[in-house]
Each structure stands twice: as C-alpha cells, then as structure tokens.
Design a protein around this motif. Structure first.
Motif, PDB file in Angstrom:
ATOM      1  N   LEU A 133      22.744  12.876   2.798  1.00 25.25           N
ATOM      2  CA  LEU A 133      21.571  12.524   3.615  1.00 25.25           C
ATOM      3  C   LEU A 133      21.436  11.012   3.620  1.00 25.25           C
ATOM      4  O   LEU A 133      21.296  10.386   2.567  1.00 25.25           O
ATOM      5  N   LEU A 134      21.511  10.425   4.803  1.00 28.97           N
ATOM      6  CA  LEU A 134      21.406   8.980   4.975  1.00 28.97           C
ATOM      7  C   LEU A 134      20.021   8.648   5.531  1.00 28.97           C
ATOM      8  O   LEU A 134      19.697   9.047   6.645  1.00 28.97           O
ATOM      9  N   VAL A 135      19.205   7.970   4.722  1.00 24.61           N
ATOM     10  CA  VAL A 135      17.855   7.602   5.157  1.00 24.61           C
ATOM     11  C   VAL A 135      17.867   6.116   5.484  1.00 24.61           C
ATOM     12  O   VAL A 135      18.021   5.271   4.596  1.00 24.61           O
ATOM     13  N   GLU A 136      17.760   5.793   6.759  1.00 23.52           N
ATOM     14  CA  GLU A 136      17.901   4.393   7.214  1.00 23.52           C
ATOM     15  C   GLU A 136      17.206   4.240   8.557  1.00 23.52           C
ATOM     16  O   GLU A 136      17.474   5.008   9.478  1.00 23.52           O
ATOM     17  N   ASP A 137      16.297   3.271   8.662  1.00 21.67           N
ATOM     18  CA  ASP A 137      15.561   3.100   9.918  1.00 21.67           C
ATOM     19  C   ASP A 137      16.249   2.157  10.900  1.00 21.67           C
ATOM     20  O   ASP A 137      15.940   2.161  12.085  1.00 21.67           O
TER      21      ASP A 137
ATOM     22  N   PRO B 130      19.098   1.295  13.281  1.00 21.66           N
ATOM     23  CA  PRO B 130      20.142   2.085  13.946  1.00 21.66           C
ATOM     24  C   PRO B 130      21.557   1.559  13.681  1.00 21.66           C
ATOM     25  O   PRO B 130      22.483   2.344  13.489  1.00 21.66           O
ATOM     26  N   LEU B 131      21.721   0.233  13.643  1.00 16.42           N
ATOM     27  CA  LEU B 131      23.063  -0.328  13.422  1.00 16.42           C
ATOM     28  C   LEU B 131      23.551  -0.064  12.006  1.00 16.42           C
ATOM     29  O   LEU B 131      24.697   0.312  11.788  1.00 16.42           O
ATOM     30  N   ASN B 132      22.654  -0.258  11.026  1.00 16.76           N
ATOM     31  CA  ASN B 132      23.023   0.023   9.635  1.00 16.76           C
ATOM     32  C   ASN B 132      23.336   1.502   9.447  1.00 16.76           C
ATOM     33  O   ASN B 132      24.274   1.864   8.732  1.00 16.76           O
ATOM     34  N   ALA B 133      22.533   2.361  10.094  1.00 13.56           N
ATOM     35  CA  ALA B 133      22.745   3.805   9.990  1.00 13.56           C
ATOM     36  C   ALA B 133      24.104   4.176  10.574  1.00 13.56           C
ATOM     37  O   ALA B 133      24.841   4.978   9.998  1.00 13.56           O
ATOM     38  N   LYS B 134      24.437   3.568  11.711  1.00 23.31           N
ATOM     39  CA  LYS B 134      25.700   3.880  12.367  1.00 23.31           C
ATOM     40  C   LYS B 134      26.880   3.439  11.502  1.00 23.31           C
ATOM     41  O   LYS B 134      27.847   4.182  11.331  1.00 23.31           O
ATOM     42  N   LEU B 135      26.777   2.240  10.956  1.00 24.83           N
ATOM     43  CA  LEU B 135      27.857   1.716  10.116  1.00 24.83           C
ATOM     44  C   LEU B 135      28.063   2.591   8.878  1.00 24.83           C
ATOM     45  O   LEU B 135      29.183   3.017   8.574  1.00 24.83           O
ATOM     46  N   ALA B 136      26.971   2.885   8.161  1.00 24.60           N
ATOM     47  CA  ALA B 136      27.071   3.690   6.948  1.00 24.60           C
ATOM     48  C   ALA B 136      27.590   5.091   7.275  1.00 24.60           C
ATOM     49  O   ALA B 136      28.418   5.650   6.561  1.00 24.60           O
ATOM     50  N   SER B 137      27.108   5.641   8.385  1.00 22.97           N
ATOM     51  CA  SER B 137      27.526   6.978   8.802  1.00 22.97           C
ATOM     52  C   SER B 137      29.026   7.007   9.109  1.00 22.97           C
ATOM     53  O   SER B 137      29.730   7.940   8.724  1.00 22.97           O
TER      54      SER B 137
ATOM     55  N   ASP C 239      35.298   8.934   5.411  1.00 24.24           N
ATOM     56  CA  ASP C 239      35.709   9.276   4.047  1.00 24.24           C
ATOM     57  C   ASP C 239      35.704  10.801   3.841  1.00 24.24           C
ATOM     58  O   ASP C 239      35.971  11.285   2.741  1.00 24.24           O
ATOM     59  N   GLY C 240      35.334  11.539   4.887  1.00 22.35           N
ATOM     60  CA  GLY C 240      35.425  12.993   4.840  1.00 22.35           C
ATOM     61  C   GLY C 240      34.122  13.720   4.566  1.00 22.35           C
ATOM     62  O   GLY C 240      34.117  14.931   4.356  1.00 22.35           O
ATOM     63  N   HIS C 241      33.021  12.998   4.576  1.00 20.47           N
ATOM     64  CA  HIS C 241      31.740  13.623   4.257  1.00 20.47           C
ATOM     65  C   HIS C 241      30.980  14.045   5.511  1.00 20.47           C
ATOM     66  O   HIS C 241      31.203  13.517   6.591  1.00 20.47           O
ATOM     67  N   GLU C 242      30.078  14.981   5.296  1.00 22.55           N
ATOM     68  CA  GLU C 242      29.199  15.424   6.368  1.00 22.55           C
ATOM     69  C   GLU C 242      27.889  14.659   6.214  1.00 22.55           C
ATOM     70  O   GLU C 242      27.240  14.736   5.167  1.00 22.55           O
ATOM     71  N   VAL C 243      27.514  13.898   7.237  1.00 17.60           N
ATOM     72  CA  VAL C 243      26.362  13.010   7.125  1.00 17.60           C
ATOM     73  C   VAL C 243      25.224  13.468   8.040  1.00 17.60           C
ATOM     74  O   VAL C 243      25.425  13.739   9.225  1.00 17.60           O
ATOM     75  N   VAL C 244      24.041  13.593   7.447  1.00 20.61           N
ATOM     76  CA  VAL C 244      22.825  13.884   8.203  1.00 20.61           C
ATOM     77  C   VAL C 244      21.940  12.658   8.075  1.00 20.61           C
ATOM     78  O   VAL C 244      21.786  12.110   6.979  1.00 20.61           O
ATOM     79  N   THR C 245      21.368  12.185   9.193  1.00 20.91           N
ATOM     80  CA  THR C 245      20.568  10.965   9.121  1.00 20.91           C
ATOM     81  C   THR C 245      19.075  11.247   9.297  1.00 20.91           C
ATOM     82  O   THR C 245      18.675  12.207   9.953  1.00 20.91           O
TER      83      THR C 245
END
Ligand code: MN
Length: 132
Positions: free
Chosen positions: A5-9, A11-18, A24-30
């Motif tokens: 679970l990626l908690v980030e307000d 949008p650019l940081n969220a996109k980069l981290a996601s 890396d093979g993970h399933e990401v929910v934002t």
C-alpha cells in the motif's frame, strides 16, 4: 512478490514509487490520503505500507500511530517517506511506529533495499511462528 500500500498525495512521487515497486514484481495499491489508506487497509491488509508523512488532513505520523494501535494492522511494516530532511524527523517517525525511513527524492536502490529488508524480516517472523 508482495502486496504494497503506497500512501502518497503527490502524483509524481506516487507514480515514481509505484513504477519502482511494480518493476520489482510487487502489486501496488495507492492511496492519496489517510481516508483512502484506511479504506484500503480494511478491504485488504497489505504486506507493507509506504507512508508519505506529509499528507493533507491527517498526516502520516497520526495514521501510523493508528495503524499500530489496531490489532488487525499493527504488525504491518510501515516504511516512512518524507521530504522534511529535518533533524529529529526520523526519530519522530520511529516513535510513531514506523519500521524504516526514506528521504525524498526517492533513490531507487535505497528504496528497494529497505523494502526487501522489511519484507524479509516479516517472512522470518512468520517462519519462526510456524515452527513452534
Ligand atoms: Mn506529501
């Protein structure tokens, strides 16, 4: 492969981290704020939470404290991400119950190292529990 679970307000940081985590093979929910994060935690508890500490409304420190108080989420590792490179900020994050700490701008290798370490720690704990 983990459910993160990626908690980030931002949008650019969220996109980069996601992108880094998905690659890396993970399933990401934002989630973009605490309310969205709480709904996601109720729907499906993740293996790891990446927590931007600077969120609009309820901040990441408060949300992490609440996650630590709730028996259904208290064991989920929380990796703090912050742009406030201020002295005492890391200590504050750890006191709130965060398991690790990253500063922005996000460094891909450092993020993956922390994520792998926290996920590995969790697997080890499960293995120990299973053997008793
Ligand atoms: Mn933020």
């Amino acid at each position: 492969m983990a459910h993160i679970l990626l908690v980030e307000d931002n949008p650019l940081n969220a996109k980069l981290a996601s992108l880094i985590l998905t690659h890396d093979g993970h399933e990401v929910v934002t989630a973009t704020d605490a309310a969205e994060a709480e709904a996601s935690l109720r729907a499906r508890p993740p293996d790891l939470i990446l927590m931007d500490l600077g969120l609009p409304g309820k901040d990441g420190y408060t949300l992490t404290r609440e996650i630590r108080r709730d028996p259904t989420t208290r064991d989920i590792p929380v990796l703090a991400v912050t742009s406030f490179a201020m002295k005492g900020d890391e200590r504050r994050a750890m006191e709130a119950g965060c398991s690790g700490y990253l500063t922005k701008p996000i460094d891909r290798m450092r993020m993956l190292r922390e994520v792998h370490e926290l996920l590995g720690r969790r697997s080890t704990a499960e293995a120990v529990d299973g053997s008793t």
